[in-house]
Design an enzyme around this catalytic site. Structure first.
Site, mmCIF file in Angstrom:
data_model
loop_
_atom_site.group_PDB
_atom_site.id
_atom_site.type_symbol
_atom_site.label_atom_id
_atom_site.label_comp_id
_atom_site.label_asym_id
_atom_site.label_seq_id
_atom_site.Cartn_x
_atom_site.Cartn_y
_atom_site.Cartn_z
ATOM 1 N N CYS B 191 0.973 -0.924 -0.177
ATOM 2 C CA CYS B 191 0.475 -0.276 0.514
ATOM 3 C C CYS B 191 0.873 1.247 0.080
ATOM 4 C CB CYS B 191 -1.114 -0.577 1.001
ATOM 5 S SG CYS B 191 -1.786 -1.276 1.693
ATOM 6 N N HIS B 195 0.377 4.758 -2.342
ATOM 7 C CA HIS B 195 0.092 6.108 -1.690
ATOM 8 C C HIS B 195 1.202 6.878 -0.776
ATOM 9 C CE1 HIS B 195 -3.663 5.065 -3.333
ATOM 10 N NE2 HIS B 195 -4.072 3.993 -2.663
ATOM 11 N N ARG B 234 -12.764 -1.213 -0.010
ATOM 12 C CA ARG B 234 -11.724 -0.338 -0.957
ATOM 13 C C ARG B 234 -10.155 -1.402 -0.732
ATOM 14 N NH1 ARG B 234 -9.479 1.538 -4.433
ATOM 15 N NH2 ARG B 234 -9.351 3.236 -5.697
ATOM 16 N N CYS B 238 -8.001 -2.749 -3.808
ATOM 17 C CA CYS B 238 -7.157 -1.674 -3.856
ATOM 18 C C CYS B 238 -6.651 -3.261 -4.179
ATOM 19 C CB CYS B 238 -6.198 -1.516 -3.102
ATOM 20 S SG CYS B 238 -6.681 0.251 -3.399
#
Lengths: 122, 277
Positions: B191, B195, B234, B238
């Site tokens: 992640c 991000h 969500r 992802c």
């Protein structure tokens, strides 16, 4: 009042497909893809997720993540170096975002060679 | 030595300097600072807009949709669920302080007795079972999803206020942090890779949103048909995008992830339920 279609659908119909790496189904069955197709396809190389390819007009992307793939022969006099980068980018840079296409068998050896040939021509 | 530690921590160097563990507050600050350094013109309050913060066009489209949200009827359904009394005669409002107003930003919280992260969804289910009702499945957007689409609006404007206190809470936070930062699966993504490291870059067509602010605005109604996504749905999306089998929505791993991930949004205002592409 505006009626919306059943908003809750099977989880599969995710919007991130556009960005992505998600699998989808091939309409016309398996057929050998060219190096360019393999490089563009978001279930295969998906290089366009992170690289632009300014010398190929068909390579449509807005990405700015990684260096543009251009003048490759000048920048990679040895094809083996290019192959190694695509095979496992984390070797050159441990925290590379680029997936290890060969090492993790994202592409078969045949596919990887086709991609490298295509990219080498850019 | 003491002086050196003081000096290093002042510089924010302790983590880099050795194995010393960063506190959650150090984590949050350094993640926010990294975004600030990369994008000094984006106000921290605007991190709640995520990817929209990088694109005035997309933000304008968002503002237009948010003026008269076409999914308002869905939120109304959630409101009816919230206001319908249980068989016991009690209501959801009876289970929360201030009848459920300004509470969502305290979740996930850590329950020291149960030694578990408790999400807002779990608190809602606890309310149901305490009143003799069957719990909802966290992954069921027609029940839990719609209900939270309304219940979270009661906390609009509340600042995210996640607390990590005590050893067990910290362990859950650290587990979530590992999941966020660990590279996994065939594509070898984490992640954080997208991000944190590549915030604001464009992945093929999509700007990558910053981690701080990502936990503030759920559920989101997404795309042309306004499909409802809770935050954990969500996460699953992802994961799917990077070809990982999603983890269980409402399961402990995602709960811990949500605990860490929400901490990163501390101080930012909540807003339910928003539109996203």
């Amino acid at each position: 009042m505006y009626q919306i279609p059943t908003p809750i659908r099977a989880a599969g119909a995710c919007l991130i497909l556009m960005a992505g790496f998600a699998q989808s189904v091939h309409a016309n069955g398996p057929k050998a893809l060219t190096g360019q197709e393999l490089a563009f396809d978001n279930r295969k190389g998906n290089c366009l997720a992170c690289h632009s390819m300014p010398s190929d007009a068909q390579a449509v992307t807005s990405t700015d993540i990684a260096p543009p793939l251009v003048s490759m022969k000048e920048r990679f006099p040895e094809r083996a170096k290019l192959y190694a980068q695509v095979w496992d980018a984390t070797k050159a840079k441990a925290d590379s975002l680029m997936p290890p296409f060969g090492k993790h068998r994202i592409l078969s050896d045949d596919e990887l060679n086709k991609v490298v040939d295509y990219v080498y021509g850019l | 030595m003491k002086k050196l530690i003081w000096f290093l921590s002042g510089l924010g160097c302790l983590v880099a300097a050795g194995g010393a563990q960063a506190s959650p507050e150090d984590d949050r600050r350094s993640v926010v600072q990294a975004v600030q350094e990369k994008y000094p013109n984006i106000k921290v309050e605007d991190y709640v807009y995520g990817a929209l913060a990088f694109s005035p066009d997309a933000k304008a489209q968002y503002d237009a949709v948010m003026t008269f949200p076409p999914y308002e009827a869905e939120i109304d359904k959630g409101a009816r669920m919230w206001n319908t009394p249980f068989k016991s005669g009690k209501r959801y409002a009876d289970c929360f302080p201030r009848a459920g107003k300004d509470v969502a930003g305290n979740y996930p919280m850590f329950d020291n007795a149960a030694k578990k992260v408790v999400t807002f969804e779990m608190a809602i289910n606890r309310c149901r079972t305490d009143n003799g009702e069957a719990p909802y499945k966290h992954s069921d957007m027609n029940t839990m999803g719609l209900l939270t689409a309304y219940a979270r609006t009661l906390s609009d404007g509340m600042k995210m206020n996640i607390k990590v206190e005590g050893k067990d809470a910290l362990a859950a936070y650290e587990a979530g942090k590992r999941l966020f930062h660990q590279r996994r699966g065939q594509l070898n993504f984490s992640c954080a890779g997208c991000h944190i490291n590549y915030v604001g870059s464009v992945l093929r067509t999509e700007y990558l949103s910053m981690a701080p602010g990502q936990a503030t605005h759920w559920p989101a109604f997404r795309g042309g048909d306004y499909t409802l996504f809770t935050l954990q749905r969500r996460y699953a999306a992802c994961h799917q995008m990077v070809r990982l089998v999603p983890l269980e929505i409402g399961g402990e791993e995602y709960n811990n992830l949500e605990y860490y991930h929400s901490y990163l949004s501390n101080g930012l205002p909540l807003k339910a339920s928003v539109f996203r592409k």
